[in-house]
Motif scaffolding. Structure first.
Motif, PDB file in Angstrom:
ATOM      1  N   ASN A 154       0.828  -1.212   0.000  1.00 45.84           N
ATOM      2  CA  ASN A 154       0.000   0.000   0.000  1.00 45.84           C
ATOM      3  C   ASN A 154       0.860   1.260   0.000  1.00 45.84           C
ATOM      4  O   ASN A 154       0.548   2.237  -0.689  1.00 45.84           O
ATOM      5  N   GLU A 176      -3.896  -8.723   1.854  1.00 43.32           N
ATOM      6  CA  GLU A 176      -4.609  -8.416   3.094  1.00 43.32           C
ATOM      7  C   GLU A 176      -5.663  -9.470   3.390  1.00 43.32           C
ATOM      8  O   GLU A 176      -5.839  -9.880   4.544  1.00 43.32           O
ATOM      9  N   THR A 212      -2.675  -2.449  -6.637  1.00 41.48           N
ATOM     10  CA  THR A 212      -3.667  -2.299  -5.568  1.00 41.48           C
ATOM     11  C   THR A 212      -4.444  -3.600  -5.365  1.00 41.48           C
ATOM     12  O   THR A 212      -4.760  -3.965  -4.229  1.00 41.48           O
ATOM     13  N   GLY A 235      -2.342  -5.952  -3.427  1.00 38.17           N
ATOM     14  CA  GLY A 235      -2.359  -5.579  -2.019  1.00 38.17           C
ATOM     15  C   GLY A 235      -3.615  -6.061  -1.317  1.00 38.17           C
ATOM     16  O   GLY A 235      -3.554  -6.538  -0.176  1.00 38.17           O
ATOM     17  N   LYS A 236      -4.767  -5.971  -1.984  1.00 33.10           N
ATOM     18  CA  LYS A 236      -6.019  -6.453  -1.395  1.00 33.10           C
ATOM     19  C   LYS A 236      -5.982  -7.964  -1.183  1.00 33.10           C
ATOM     20  O   LYS A 236      -6.466  -8.474  -0.165  1.00 33.10           O
TER      21      LYS A 236
END
Length: 219
Positions: A154, A214, A207, A210-211
């Protein structure tokens, strides 16, 4: 009624745009890697719990975290030569500013990731006779890296977008290229829309990665 004409901003400017994209990618990659190196070194320094070592690191982190990166880039380019007598070229001033900015956040992420590991695992590692390097390499770091990766991704996305500030010192990234094309074509709507689309295309996969990281961490 405004007549949109995207062909006007690309025809004859292909080399400009290619250079802008490559410059942006180079700065994003280089400053992220440099910032991660700083983060590892300074993060380990904070874990040492020696005031003479942690105090300068804390000052560095707070100064760069609490001031705008735009101000930092301009300061390195305009103010540092006046104070030191060292003339810093634009490409270096921008690179130093962005790298140190990334480094201060990477330091906190690295420190937080290490300290998030349960103390019982530190104690158990010592109990079986592991040295500090062995404990860090085999027990602590593998777990900490999994926790640190999502925030580092992020922060890398934010860093990529921060490269748009390179234009203030005339580094030929995508934004500065857009400024030149606007000056030549008088088509700001098409130019900056195109620049926004280019950033979106380059950053959207990162992005999404990154999701996923997570989500995987939460399971």
């Amino acid at each position: 009624m405004y007549n949109w004409d995207f062909s006007a901003i690309f025809t004859g400017y292909e080399a400009w745009w290619l250079k802008g994209v490559l410059t942006t990618l180079a700065y994003a990659t280089g400053t992220v890697v440099g910032g991660l190196i700083i983060g590892v070194i300074c993060g380990m320094g904070l874990l040492a719990k020696r005031w003479w070592l942690t105090l300068p690191i804390h000052i560095y982190v707070e100064v760069f975290r609490c001031t705008p990166v735009l101000v930092q880039i301009v300061w390195f380019y305009f103010a540092l030569p006046i104070l030191t007598g060292i003339d810093m070229p634009a490409w270096l001033a921008a690179g130093v500013g962005l790298t140190l900015y990334m480094g201060c956040f990477a330091t906190e992420i690295f420190r937080g990731g290490i300290q998030s590991i349960d103390k019982g695992q530190w104690q158990a590692s010592r109990a079986v006779g592991m040295t500090y390097p062995q404990m860090m390499w085999h027990i602590i770091l593998p777990q900490a890296i999994r926790r640190m990766t999502p925030p580092l991704v992020n922060q890398s996305v934010i860093q990529f977008k921060n490269t748009a500030l390179l234009y203030v010192v005339a580094v030929p990234d995508m934004m500065y290229t857009g400024y030149l094309v606007v000056s030549d074509t008088y088509r700001p709507l098409e130019v900056y829309t195109g620049v926004a689309i280019a950033y979106f295309i380059l950053l959207y996969p990162l992005t999404q990665w990154g999701k996923k990281l997570e989500a995987r961490r939460g399971n």
